[in-house]
Design a protein around this motif. Structure first.
Motif, mmCIF file in Angstrom:
data_model
loop_
_atom_site.group_PDB
_atom_site.id
_atom_site.type_symbol
_atom_site.label_atom_id
_atom_site.label_comp_id
_atom_site.label_asym_id
_atom_site.label_seq_id
_atom_site.Cartn_x
_atom_site.Cartn_y
_atom_site.Cartn_z
ATOM 1 N N THR A 44 -4.812 9.490 -1.989
ATOM 2 C CA THR A 44 -4.506 9.728 -3.398
ATOM 3 C C THR A 44 -3.843 8.483 -3.980
ATOM 4 O OG1 THR A 44 -4.154 12.082 -2.949
ATOM 5 C CG2 THR A 44 -3.269 11.202 -5.021
ATOM 6 N N VAL A 45 -4.348 8.036 -5.119
ATOM 7 C CA VAL A 45 -3.734 6.897 -5.800
ATOM 8 C C VAL A 45 -2.484 7.376 -6.524
ATOM 9 C CG1 VAL A 45 -4.056 5.095 -7.531
ATOM 10 C CG2 VAL A 45 -5.978 5.800 -6.096
ATOM 11 N N LEU A 46 -1.368 6.699 -6.289
ATOM 12 C CA LEU A 46 -0.084 7.104 -6.864
ATOM 13 C C LEU A 46 0.105 6.505 -8.266
ATOM 14 C CD1 LEU A 46 2.133 6.697 -3.683
ATOM 15 C CD2 LEU A 46 1.121 8.797 -4.590
ATOM 16 N N PRO A 47 0.934 7.144 -9.092
ATOM 17 C CA PRO A 47 1.151 6.654 -10.470
ATOM 18 C C PRO A 47 1.629 5.209 -10.542
ATOM 19 C CG PRO A 47 2.045 8.866 -10.206
ATOM 20 C CD PRO A 47 1.638 8.409 -8.836
ATOM 21 N N TYR A 48 2.288 4.728 -9.492
ATOM 22 C CA TYR A 48 2.777 3.344 -9.472
ATOM 23 C C TYR A 48 1.668 2.354 -9.798
ATOM 24 C CZ TYR A 48 4.118 -1.154 -7.427
ATOM 25 O OH TYR A 48 4.352 -2.491 -7.224
ATOM 26 N N PRO A 78 0.802 -1.240 0.000
ATOM 27 C CA PRO A 78 0.000 0.000 0.000
ATOM 28 C C PRO A 78 0.825 1.276 0.000
ATOM 29 C CG PRO A 78 -0.853 -1.579 1.602
ATOM 30 C CD PRO A 78 0.468 -2.113 1.132
ATOM 31 N N THR A 79 2.041 1.205 0.554
ATOM 32 C CA THR A 79 2.850 2.424 0.637
ATOM 33 C C THR A 79 3.267 2.928 -0.742
ATOM 34 O OG1 THR A 79 4.898 1.153 0.872
ATOM 35 C CG2 THR A 79 3.731 1.766 2.902
ATOM 36 N N ARG A 80 3.317 2.028 -1.724
ATOM 37 C CA ARG A 80 3.662 2.424 -3.087
ATOM 38 C C ARG A 80 2.423 2.801 -3.906
ATOM 39 N NH1 ARG A 80 7.859 -1.680 -5.738
ATOM 40 N NH2 ARG A 80 8.271 0.184 -6.988
ATOM 41 N N CYS A 81 1.253 2.467 -3.361
ATOM 42 C CA CYS A 81 0.014 2.664 -4.114
ATOM 43 C C CYS A 81 -0.729 3.942 -3.734
ATOM 44 C CB CYS A 81 -0.925 1.469 -3.905
ATOM 45 S SG CYS A 81 -0.261 -0.094 -4.537
ATOM 46 N N TYR A 82 -0.602 4.347 -2.460
ATOM 47 C CA TYR A 82 -1.424 5.460 -1.982
ATOM 48 C C TYR A 82 -0.605 6.452 -1.166
ATOM 49 C CZ TYR A 82 -4.902 1.816 -2.844
ATOM 50 O OH TYR A 82 -5.644 0.814 -3.402
#
Length: 233
Positions: free
Chosen positions: A162-166, A146-150
């Motif tokens: 926020t949803v991250l570009p990853y 989740p740390t890379r996703c949000y």
């Protein structure tokens, strides 16, 4: 049949040497006639050689020995479909999906079978089920960290995620690594085209082209799109 022998058989068939594979399998089956894996691979080899009736015989026996292996039901379903026994193929492919809901190839083969039967809406639904299963599997992997996703933050006292570009980049990467997404998407487009939904068909052919893995030889969506629009893309 031990794992080394199994791998050798698979390699022979993949190399286009199905006859050689059959020689090895026949010797093994002479000693162990109820080895389900040897029966299964014999059916696969026979299907590769176009000997569909013989393939069905071996695959049906493999199912009778071990009915718990989804790939055997899948292989039998494909052989039945190719031989024109479409209703029997549907039953075998449904059995494969019931045993392995993540066996995406079975959704594709079942969709093709429904389309051959003229049951386009069932074909469309089946292809989309396969895509949904594939997407769920990819999403599970992508969201495992989740740390890379949000990114979460407090704005005016409210927690905002926020949803991250990853998420989008990794999802695209994984879908482009698996040709089945492009294949299923192309076949959905075929159904839409035959149902007269041309704009949706065109959009999906373009998506199938976009998600075809690099180096994977899959001309179908290009050809379908060219016939649909008169242009190459």
């Amino acid at each position: 049949m031990d794992i080394v022998a199994q791998n050798s058989i698979v390699e022979l068939i993949q190399a286009g040497r199905a006859e050689s594979a059959l020689l090895v399998l026949n010797r093994h089956l002479h000693k162990e006639p109820n080895d389900w894996y040897a029966l299964y691979m014999s059916g696969v080899a026979l299907r590769a050689l176009g000997r569909l009736d013989d393939a069905i015989t071996y695959l049906a026996k493999a199912v009778s020995v071990n009915a718990d292996e989804a790939p055997v039901h899948l292989a039998l379903g494909i052989a039945l479909q190719l031989s024109g026994r479409l209703d029997d193929a549907v039953r075998s492919l449904l059995a494969a999906i019931q045993l392995r809901p993540d066996l995406y190839e079975a959704y594709n083969s079942l969709g093709i079978t429904y389309k051959k039967l003229g049951r386009h809406k069932e074909a469309l639904n089946t292809y989309e089920q396969g895509i949904d299963r594939l997407m769920a599997s990819v999403s599970k992997i992508v969201h495992s960290d989740p740390t890379r996703c949000y990114r979460e933050e407090i704005v005016d006292g409210e927690r905002i995620r926020t949803v991250l570009p990853y998420v989008f980049m990794k999802t695209r990467e994984m879908l482009r690594a698996n040709p089945l997404y492009a294949i299923l998407t192309n076949n959905v487009a075929v159904c839409f085209a035959e149902l007269g939904q041309i704009n949706e068909a065109q959009r999906l052919y373009e998506e199938a082209i976009e998600f075809t893995p690099d180096g994977y030889n899959y001309p179908d969506p290009h050809q379908h799109l060219q016939r649909l629009t008169g242009n190459t893309k």
